[in-house]
Design a protein around this motif. Structure first.
Motif, short mmCIF file in Angstrom:
data_model
loop_
_atom_site.label_atom_id
_atom_site.label_comp_id
_atom_site.label_asym_id
_atom_site.label_seq_id
_atom_site.Cartn_x
_atom_site.Cartn_y
_atom_site.Cartn_z
N ASP A 128 -29.42 -54.41 30.32
CA ASP A 128 -29.20 -53.02 30.72
C ASP A 128 -28.77 -53.01 32.18
O ASP A 128 -29.57 -53.29 33.07
CB ASP A 128 -30.47 -52.20 30.52
N ARG A 129 -27.51 -52.70 32.43
CA ARG A 129 -26.98 -52.71 33.80
C ARG A 129 -27.75 -51.77 34.72
O ARG A 129 -27.92 -52.03 35.91
CB ARG A 129 -25.50 -52.35 33.78
N PHE A 130 -28.25 -50.66 34.16
CA PHE A 130 -28.92 -49.66 34.97
C PHE A 130 -30.44 -49.76 34.90
O PHE A 130 -31.15 -48.79 35.17
CB PHE A 130 -28.45 -48.27 34.56
N MET A 131 -30.95 -50.94 34.55
CA MET A 131 -32.39 -51.15 34.53
C MET A 131 -33.05 -50.83 35.88
O MET A 131 -34.15 -50.26 35.91
CB MET A 131 -32.71 -52.58 34.10
N PRO A 132 -32.44 -51.17 37.04
CA PRO A 132 -33.08 -50.80 38.31
C PRO A 132 -33.33 -49.30 38.44
O PRO A 132 -34.33 -48.88 39.03
CB PRO A 132 -32.08 -51.29 39.36
N VAL A 133 -32.44 -48.48 37.87
CA VAL A 133 -32.62 -47.03 37.94
C VAL A 133 -33.82 -46.63 37.07
O VAL A 133 -34.63 -45.78 37.46
CB VAL A 133 -31.35 -46.31 37.48
N ARG A 134 -33.93 -47.23 35.88
CA ARG A 134 -35.08 -46.92 35.02
C ARG A 134 -36.38 -47.29 35.70
O ARG A 134 -37.36 -46.53 35.69
CB ARG A 134 -34.94 -47.68 33.70
N VAL A 135 -36.42 -48.49 36.29
CA VAL A 135 -37.63 -48.93 36.97
C VAL A 135 -37.94 -48.00 38.15
O VAL A 135 -39.10 -47.65 38.40
CB VAL A 135 -37.48 -50.39 37.45
N HIS A 136 -36.91 -47.59 38.87
CA HIS A 136 -37.09 -46.66 39.99
C HIS A 136 -37.69 -45.34 39.50
O HIS A 136 -38.60 -44.77 40.13
CB HIS A 136 -35.73 -46.42 40.67
N THR A 137 -37.20 -44.86 38.34
CA THR A 137 -37.72 -43.62 37.77
C THR A 137 -39.18 -43.76 37.38
O THR A 137 -40.02 -42.90 37.68
CB THR A 137 -36.89 -43.21 36.55
#
Length: 331
Positions: free
Chosen positions: A82-91
């Motif tokens: 998932d390319r946007f995993m950092p955003v999910r973790v940030h959320t």
């Protein structure tokens, strides 16, 4: 929610798995300052201010250091990149902090937020090449405002990037899980299960044993396509079933190889099969040929085969159907 998510949530709902994850796969010596008696699972669902429910996979907390500082471990389980995993973790990190603030769970007298360790366990086939830091997903802007952008990253544990032989040397439940997920041949599966049977023997780990059985029932159909999985009750039954299946497939592979070799020309077929195999496989092929041609093989000949090189075994294989006696094969 995928079977991967469900299975991993089940396994990592047990403190023994979380402890082995921290002790076996976290860098640094800070682990020595953890108070394992304080390890506890937290609520994994949070409702944001606009009443939208978000779900993360597993959150644990444990005291760290002399000052009893809370360390929150946030786990995410991924079977695809998932390319946007950092955003999910940030959320998820923000939602966890919001929940702690709302419920007045801040332990520090200065109302400081606790330390959070975000970990992503990934078991997919391609190696993870996507960003692990939010800043690598944000377009560059004025340098004056660079410090206003999110600074969130996560610790990636890419299971396929670990050396399987090194994992096999560890007495670690998570290492065993990684070995099962990334096994090179199916014959390795019963070997790993044998370790788990030994390590999960204590009565207090009965719940984790059952969770491994439930997880394996989800994974075995993918590893054993076309095989009906019975209602297995324990790890011993699963281990026995996988060991028998591995042996049956090995025998079938040898039989198919011999049959194809005879149909296509004995010398050419066996030569190709031996080239793809090991010395042990060549020895097994020769023994099968000898028994089919001459019956029971004397013990002294088996001893001779055990000490032979692969090249010598190949020469003998070519002679099996050219001579009239078993002794003549080795003249």
């Amino acid at each position: 929610m995928t079977d991967h998510d469900t299975g991993y949530k089940l396994l990592f709902s047990h403190a023994a798995m979380v402890r082995d994850l921290l002790e076996g796969f976290m860098p640094g010596d800070w682990i020595q300052r953890l108070d394992w008696h304080s390890l506890e699972k937290m609520n994994g669902s949070y409702v944001s201010d606009d009443l939208r429910t978000r779900h993360d996979d597993a959150i644990w907390r444990i005291r760290w250091g002399r000052d009893w500082i809370h360390l929150y471990l946030l786990l995410e389980f991924q079977s695809s990149v998932d390319r946007f995993m950092p955003v999910r973790v940030h959320t998820y990190t923000g939602l966890l902090y919001q929940d702690l603030i709302r419920r007045k769970r801040l332990e520090d007298s200065h109302q400081k937020l606790p330390f959070i360790l975000p970990v992503v366990l990934y078991n997919g086939e391609p190696r993870w090449r996507a960003p692990i830091h939010v800043r690598n997903l944000i377009l560059p802007g004025p340098a004056e405002f660079a410090g206003l952008q999110p600074e969130q990253a996560f610790l990636l544990l890419d299971q396929g990037a670990f050396d399987l032989d090194q994992l096999a040397s560890m007495r670690n439940l998570v290492a065993a899980l990684f070995r099962l997920e990334q096994h090179r041949t199916f014959a390795e599966v019963p070997e790993v299960l044998n370790d788990l049977i030994d390590w999960l023997r204590p009565p207090e780990l009965a719940g984790l044993r059952h969770s491994f059985v439930a997880w394996l029932r989800r994974r075995l159909p993918q590893w054993m396509p076309g095989v009906t999985i019975p209602q297995l009750l324990d790890l011993q039954e699963i281990q026995e079933m996988t060991r028998n299946s591995a042996q049956e497939w090995k025998d079938m592979h040898h039989q198919v190889g011999l049959r194809e070799g005879l149909e296509q020309g004995l010398a050419q077929g066996i030569e190709r099969g031996v080239e793809q195999g090991s010395t042990a496989e060549a020895r097994n092929i020769l023994l099968r040929q000898l028994r089919r041609r001459f019956g029971e093989v004397p013990a002294e000949i088996e001893t001779r085969l055990n000490g032979a090189s692969r090249e010598q075994l190949e020469d003998w294989i070519d002679r099996v159907y050219e001579v009239e006696t078993v002794a003549a094969v080795f003249d």
